[in-house]
Design a protein around this motif. Structure first.
Motif, PDB file in Angstrom:
ATOM      1  N   THR A  47       0.835  -1.213   0.000  1.00 17.08           N
ATOM      2  CA  THR A  47       0.000   0.000   0.000  1.00 17.08           C
ATOM      3  C   THR A  47       0.864   1.255   0.000  1.00 17.08           C
ATOM      4  O   THR A  47       0.620   2.202  -0.764  1.00 17.08           O
ATOM      5  N   ALA A  48       1.875   1.277   0.859  1.00 12.88           N
ATOM      6  CA  ALA A  48       2.753   2.440   0.949  1.00 12.88           C
ATOM      7  C   ALA A  48       3.534   2.644  -0.343  1.00 12.88           C
ATOM      8  O   ALA A  48       3.730   3.782  -0.794  1.00 12.88           O
ATOM      9  N   ALA A  49       3.991   1.550  -0.953  1.00 15.21           N
ATOM     10  CA  ALA A  49       4.743   1.661  -2.199  1.00 15.21           C
ATOM     11  C   ALA A  49       3.865   2.185  -3.329  1.00 15.21           C
ATOM     12  O   ALA A  49       4.286   3.036  -4.122  1.00 15.21           O
ATOM     13  N   GLY A  50       2.632   1.677  -3.407  1.00 16.42           N
ATOM     14  CA  GLY A  50       1.717   2.175  -4.425  1.00 16.42           C
ATOM     15  C   GLY A  50       1.395   3.642  -4.237  1.00 16.42           C
ATOM     16  O   GLY A  50       1.327   4.402  -5.206  1.00 16.42           O
ATOM     17  N   ALA A  51       1.223   4.055  -2.979  1.00 21.23           N
ATOM     18  CA  ALA A  51       0.947   5.465  -2.700  1.00 21.23           C
ATOM     19  C   ALA A  51       2.123   6.348  -3.082  1.00 21.23           C
ATOM     20  O   ALA A  51       1.942   7.528  -3.404  1.00 21.23           O
ATOM     21  N   GLY A  52       3.322   5.772  -3.062  1.00 18.54           N
ATOM     22  CA  GLY A  52       4.512   6.525  -3.429  1.00 18.54           C
ATOM     23  C   GLY A  52       4.787   6.547  -4.914  1.00 18.54           C
ATOM     24  O   GLY A  52       5.804   7.092  -5.347  1.00 18.54           O
ATOM     25  N   GLY A  53       3.904   5.963  -5.706  1.00 17.80           N
ATOM     26  CA  GLY A  53       4.026   6.026  -7.155  1.00 17.80           C
ATOM     27  C   GLY A  53       4.761   4.866  -7.790  1.00 17.80           C
ATOM     28  O   GLY A  53       5.029   4.886  -9.000  1.00 17.80           O
TER      29      GLY A  53
END
Length: 232
Positions: A47-53
C-alpha cells in the motif's frame, strides 16, 4: 549514453515504515519506473509503495534473490522496445541514500563501466549502521573476490547500477542471500568493467532480516562464502 531509460528495482520485506521515504528521495525525473517487489510482507508495504508512485509486484517466496528475479522478470517481460538501458537495485529499508543515484549512474553514462557498486566501505557510515559481523563479512568476501577474481572490490553493497545487457548476460540465479556476491563473481568472470563509488549508509528503519538475528547472520555468511567458492 544520451537520455537513458532507467528502472529501479527495490526488494522489500515488511518495509511499510520506510518505503515511502525511499521513494520520495529518488531524484525527480531521473528514472522512468520504480518497481517495488513486496517479498512476502505482512505489513502495509504494498500500500505504501503504491501510494509513493511505484509499480508494485508481489513475490510470496521469501528471499532477496527471489524478489530481485521477480523484478527482472517483470522488466524484461515487456516488449524489448520498452526495456530500460540501466537497472538500479536499491534496498527498501532507508539505509541507502537514493539521492546518490547520479553518482552510481555517472560511470555508466560516461561509458566507463558495465556495473557500478555503491561501496559503503569507501563511503561514510552512520555509527551502528553496519554491525561488526557485517563489516567482517564484507571484508572477508571482498578479499576473497579480489584474490580469486581480481578487481578492486571492497563491499557487497546492495545499492548498485548495471547496464541491462550486462545484467542479462550474467544469468542470475541466486534466490536468497547470495544475490549480490553472485553478480560480482559472474561480472569478474566475464570481464565486465566494474567500478565502485563511495556511498553513504545509515541505520535502517526496522530490524534487519539478516544481521538482526543470529540465524540470519549465519545463513547469510554461509551463503555468501558458498557462492564465492561455487564458482572458484
Amino acid at each position: 549514453m544520451s537520455q537513458p531509460r532507467i528502472t529501479v528495482i527495490i526488494p522489500a520485506h515488511n518495509e511499510g515504515q520506510a518505503i515511502g521515504l525511499v521513494l520520495s528521495e529518488i531524484p525527480a525525473g531521473l528514472v522512468q519506473e520504480v518497481v517495488v517487489v513486496d517479498n512476502n510482507s505482512t505489513d502495509d508495504t504494498s500500500t505504501a509503495a503504491g501510494a509513493g508512485g511505484a509499480t508494485v509486484l508481489r513475490e510470496p517466496r521469501p528471499g532477496y534473490g527471489y524478489a530481485c528475479l521477480a523484478g527482472m522478470a517483470y522488466v524484461f517481460g515487456k516488449a524489448q522496445s520498452h526495456w530500460p538501458d540501466i537497472i538500479v537495485f536499491l534496498d527498501g529499508d532507508h539505509s541507502d541514500y537514493p539521492e546518490q543515484m547520479p553518482d552510481l549512474l555517472a560511470p555508466l553514462l560516461r561509458g566507463d563501466a558495465d556495473l557500478v557498486i555503491g561501496s559503503r566501505a569507501l563511503g561514510v557510515r552512520e555509527r551502528g549502521a553496519l554491525l561488526p559481523q557485517q563489516r567482517f563479512g564484507n571484508w572477508l568476501a571482498a578479499r576473497l573476490l579480489r584474490l580469486r577474481y581480481g578487481g578492486t572490490f571492497t563491499d557487497l553493497g546492495p545499492f548498485r547500477a548495471v547496464l541491462a545487457p550486462a545484467l542479462l548476460s550474467l544469468n542470475m540465479e541466486d534466490k536468497t542471500y547470495g544475490w549480490t556476491v553472485e553478480m560480482q563473481v559472474k561480472a569478474a568472470r566475464q570481464g565486465l568493467r566494474t567500478v565502485e563509488v563511495p556511498v553513504r549508509y545509515r541505520r535502517r528503519i526496522g530490524t534487519s532480516k539478516i544481521s538482526g538475528t543470529v540465524r540470519g547472520t549465519i545463513g547469510a555468511g554461509y551463503k555468501i562464502l558458498w557462492t564465492i567458492f561455487r564458482y572458484w
